[in-house]
Design an enzyme around this catalytic site. Sequence first.
Site, mmCIF file in Angstrom:
data_model
loop_
_atom_site.group_PDB
_atom_site.id
_atom_site.type_symbol
_atom_site.label_atom_id
_atom_site.label_comp_id
_atom_site.label_asym_id
_atom_site.label_seq_id
_atom_site.Cartn_x
_atom_site.Cartn_y
_atom_site.Cartn_z
ATOM 1 N N LYS A 121 0.817 -1.213 0.000
ATOM 2 C CA LYS A 121 0.000 0.000 0.000
ATOM 3 C C LYS A 121 0.850 1.262 0.000
ATOM 4 C CE LYS A 121 -4.454 -1.375 1.921
ATOM 5 N NZ LYS A 121 -5.502 -0.992 2.866
ATOM 6 N N LYS A 204 -4.659 -11.348 -6.578
ATOM 7 C CA LYS A 204 -5.853 -11.448 -5.740
ATOM 8 C C LYS A 204 -6.988 -10.604 -6.319
ATOM 9 C CE LYS A 204 -6.073 -8.925 -2.015
ATOM 10 N NZ LYS A 204 -6.107 -8.278 -0.705
ATOM 11 N N LYS A 207 -10.755 -4.851 -4.649
ATOM 12 C CA LYS A 207 -11.549 -3.675 -5.011
ATOM 13 C C LYS A 207 -10.666 -2.570 -5.570
ATOM 14 C CE LYS A 207 -11.947 -3.022 -0.044
ATOM 15 N NZ LYS A 207 -12.890 -3.297 1.019
HETATM 16 P P1 AMP Z 1 -10.732 -5.776 3.180
HETATM 17 O O1 AMP Z 1 -11.671 -5.513 2.084
HETATM 18 O O2 AMP Z 1 -9.299 -5.639 2.805
HETATM 19 O O3 AMP Z 1 -11.085 -5.075 4.440
HETATM 20 O O4 AMP Z 1 -10.887 -7.333 3.495
HETATM 21 C C1 AMP Z 1 -11.942 -7.836 4.268
HETATM 22 C C2 AMP Z 1 -11.878 -9.338 4.375
HETATM 23 O O5 AMP Z 1 -12.045 -9.934 3.088
HETATM 24 C C3 AMP Z 1 -10.550 -9.865 4.911
HETATM 25 O O6 AMP Z 1 -10.807 -10.952 5.772
HETATM 26 C C4 AMP Z 1 -9.836 -10.317 3.678
HETATM 27 O O7 AMP Z 1 -8.898 -11.326 3.940
HETATM 28 C C5 AMP Z 1 -10.985 -10.832 2.825
HETATM 29 N N1 AMP Z 1 -10.654 -10.771 1.390
HETATM 30 C C6 AMP Z 1 -10.377 -9.667 0.649
HETATM 31 N N2 AMP Z 1 -10.108 -9.996 -0.629
HETATM 32 C C7 AMP Z 1 -10.202 -11.344 -0.695
HETATM 33 C C8 AMP Z 1 -10.034 -12.301 -1.754
HETATM 34 N N3 AMP Z 1 -9.711 -11.924 -3.002
HETATM 35 N N4 AMP Z 1 -10.211 -13.607 -1.472
HETATM 36 C C9 AMP Z 1 -10.553 -14.011 -0.220
HETATM 37 N N5 AMP Z 1 -10.727 -13.160 0.822
HETATM 38 C C10 AMP Z 1 -10.551 -11.852 0.585
#
Ligand code: AMP
Length: 343
Positions: A121, A204, A207
């Site tokens: 980041k 991965k 968003k």
């Molecule tokens: P965040 O949007 O970064 O706050 O992520 C929220 C949750 O979603 C966390 O537990 C991440 O590990 C999970 N997460 C985000 N992107 C992925 C992905 N591509 N595959 C699986 N889990 C994800």
Amino acid sequence: MSEPQNSTFRPRIFSGIQPSGGLTLGNYLGALKRFAALQGGEAETIYCVVDLHAITVWQDPEQLKTRIREAAAAFMAAGVDPAKSVLFNQSQVSAHAEMAWLFNTVARVGWMYRMTQFKDKAGKNSENASLGLLAYPALMAADILTYQATAVPVGEDQKQHLELTRDIAAKFNHDYGVEHFPITQPLIEGVATRVMSLRDGSKKMSKSDPSDASRINLTDDADTIAQKIRKARTDADPLPGSAEGLKDRPEARNLVNIYAALSDESVDQVLARYEGQGFGTFKPALAEVAVASMAPITKAMSDYMADPAEIDRVLADGADRAEAIARPILNRTKDIMGLLRTR
Ligand code: AMP
Ligand code: TRP
């Protein structure tokens, strides 16, 4: 000193999601769907919209409130029930920020520089990153340990942060000679702990990917979902009969994993049905499963968003309940550290 026995702590699950823009199928399968499934078991479930984490990178104040409500709506649309779980936004429970400060004195600077999420980041010009982005994992440890949470369901990308949470708990317990914090178990389980980009099987699903075609958003309509799956990158081979055969086929493996996670089947079960078939058959089948699972969620999300006052009421109630758990644990932490409390 021995590791604290988590059996001395009551089972408690905590997890959080940042309100930093549209959520994806990765968030749903890796996190939200599992959050809902963990309700009603032995462990109390506490779920948090981590708005203080989101502001470690710039957020437009005009949009942030809406995004916080949207994230709360996504939790509920995915099945998180405020009657079964505590659901709240982080900034309304000041114990998180206070505990994070205490942990800033426990965690070491070197631990923070090693975090791959910080490196990703912060990018090349890391001297210009916010101090909050560097300290982010201490706040995450605070989220978890302010509730003495024993287990944390997350996607694979959060593994390193959870290891750091364990390091902070262990160092605190060791330095102060107490067994105050549990050594939290990461729950990184199932076939969808790392949902990959639809355009590149080595990245991965995220968003923040500039290509919208790389992900399925929780707000995409049925046609968009079907179209994105149809256009997803794949290879020309037919599907194998077992998971082993997908080893060196990241794009194919990703689509099969998504199918399995959406339909609550194992990869082998899915492959038993599609062995020998090409993507001309598999993609429409996947699109159908995806639309059938996602459409009700998208619909529920927009229904919740039509009544922001109700979301605010849920979050206010959740914050009260979270506060009631967090405050005594924070106070006890201050006592252990020798801070004077006179009220
Ligand atoms: P965040 O949007 O970064 O706050 O992520 C929220 C949750 O979603 C966390 O537990 C991440 O590990 C999970 N997460 C985000 N992107 C992925 C992905 N591509 N595959 C699986 N889990 C994800
Ligand atoms: N860091 C997590 C992410 O980016 C979000 C998060 C913040 C979190 N605090 C947490 C997840 C506590 C689990 C527990 O996805």
